[in-house]
Enzyme design. Structure first.
Site, short mmCIF file in Angstrom:
data_model
loop_
_atom_site.label_atom_id
_atom_site.label_comp_id
_atom_site.label_asym_id
_atom_site.label_seq_id
_atom_site.Cartn_x
_atom_site.Cartn_y
_atom_site.Cartn_z
N SER A 125 -62.62 -52.26 -18.16
CA SER A 125 -62.14 -52.62 -16.84
C SER A 125 -62.50 -54.07 -16.52
O SER A 125 -63.44 -54.62 -17.10
CB SER A 125 -62.76 -51.70 -15.78
N HIS A 126 -61.77 -54.66 -15.57
CA HIS A 126 -62.14 -55.96 -15.05
C HIS A 126 -63.44 -55.88 -14.26
O HIS A 126 -64.13 -56.87 -14.10
CB HIS A 126 -61.04 -56.49 -14.12
N SER A 127 -63.72 -54.70 -13.73
CA SER A 127 -64.81 -54.53 -12.78
C SER A 127 -65.85 -53.53 -13.29
O SER A 127 -65.51 -52.36 -13.51
CB SER A 127 -64.23 -54.03 -11.46
#
Lengths: 225, 134
Positions: B8-10
């Site tokens: 994920s980006h986060s």
């Protein structure tokens, strides 16, 4: 630095100067790149690439690899780990493939540079699965490498200048295009009328190469404006 | 057991998605690893981290990689080139991030093979889609 025994070859120091110049141009154009990305993307291209190239230049100043393949492996892996957005794996793949094609040598002749550039662009195409006309980096990179290959007989300096001109023409040609890749593709027809940020940074990459090989750099540069 | 990598980006998004999936596992220890954010702590994806995560959960049974949007897919594809030789196959899932992860985790916990885990992740939107059609 600065003394070239043979104008037909490109040494590691000049390749480092290419990367330093690219880092400086990206830093200078950071807000412009981000503004372009704000129009059709997620408004982070300039910030991401600037962060990545700063990390690259810092790492090269701390420990400069002696061979072309090692140099570009360092560059590619650093970008992959620091950029965060799609330009990380795309530019990362460009430099990793560039280095692999160049091999463990300490200089490239004009043809060797052509082979490495072609491999790099092939990597971007393979990674992003974009074709010319999709409004991406490929629209600047593909005509640039083709122009380099056509001019390869006149030596790396002239071929790089031709590549830079072709990249800028390719960049400008993205304005009317409709994006078919990345977040801009969600905008469909509304992406037309805007310069593509990836093609714009790719044109800076070729501008940096032309400038570095033309010897327009000062004798010592730390890659910062 | 099939290993699962969550890209994920986060980091917060990935960690929460894994917590949600683990609630369905009732303590069965499925190898699930998160690769989220960049080395400098920025939002984004990092192919080197993803390659490390794949190596950590890899076994002869294979690895399924779930991804969120955009560069997560490109970084995961690059990671499969960066990772060294492994026993077992690495497969990237086109399944939805949350539903696909839950389906993959539950299926992996039964000892199912990689084909089955990947298939369940890829079709994980079906229950929601069929519910909303009625």
């Amino acid at each position: 630095m600065g003394s070239r025994a043979d104008p037909g070859t490109v040494e590691v120091a000049q390749l480092v100067a290419w990367l330093e110049t690219f880092g400086r141009l990206v830093h200078e154009e950071r807000d412009h790149l981000t503004a372009l990305d704000a129009a059709i993307g997620d408004a982070d291209h300039g910030l991401n690439l600037d962060r990545g190239m700063r990390a690259v230049v810092e790492r090269l100043h701390a420990d400069r690899p002696a061979t072309v393949d090692a140099l570009f492996k360092t560059v590619g892996m650093t970008l992959v780990s620091t950029v965060g957005g799609a330009s990380g794996p795309l530019y990362g793949t460009f430099f990793l493939r560039f280095g692999t094609a160049a091999g463990p040598v300490d200089e490239l002749d004009a043809a060797g540079l052509a082979t490495a550039l072609r491999a790099g662009v092939g990597g971007v195409v393979a990674r992003g699965k974009a074709e010319p006309g999709d409004k991406t980096m490929v629209d600047a990179l593909e005509p640039a490498v083709t122009a380099y290959e056509r001019a390869v007989g006149s030596g790396p300096e002239h071929a790089a200048a031709a590549a830079s001109e072709a990249a800028e023409a390719g960049r400008d040609a993205t304005i009317p295009m409709v994006a078919r890749k990345g977040r801009a593709s969600y905008l469909a027809e509304r992406s037309a009328g805007h310069l593509d940020p990836g093609a714009t940074s790719s044109a800076l990459l070729l501008r940096a190469l032309a400038d570095a090989l033309a010897g327009t750099l000062p004798e010592t540069t730390d890659g910062r404006a | 057991m099939v290993g699962i990598v969550v890209v994920s980006h986060s980091p917060a998004l990935a960690t929460a998605a894994v917590e949600l999936a683990r609630e369905m596992l009732h303590g069965t220890d499925v190898p699930i690893t998160v690769a989220a954010g960049t080395a400098g702590g920025a939002t984004g994806t990092d192919a080197v981290r993803i390659a490390d995560a794949i190596s950590r959960v890899a076994s002869g049974d294979g690895v399924l990689v779930l991804m969120d949007l955009g560069s997560a897919v490109l970084s995961a594809e690059l990671a499969t080139e960066l990772v060294g030789p492994l026993d077992g196959e690495i497969r990237l899932s086109a399944g939805p991030f949350v539903e696909g992860l839950v389906a993959a985790a539950v299926t992996a916990s039964t000892g199912a093979d990689l084909d089955r885990v990947a298939e369940q992740a890829a079709s994980a939107l079906t229950p929601k889609a069929s519910h909303l059609q009625h």
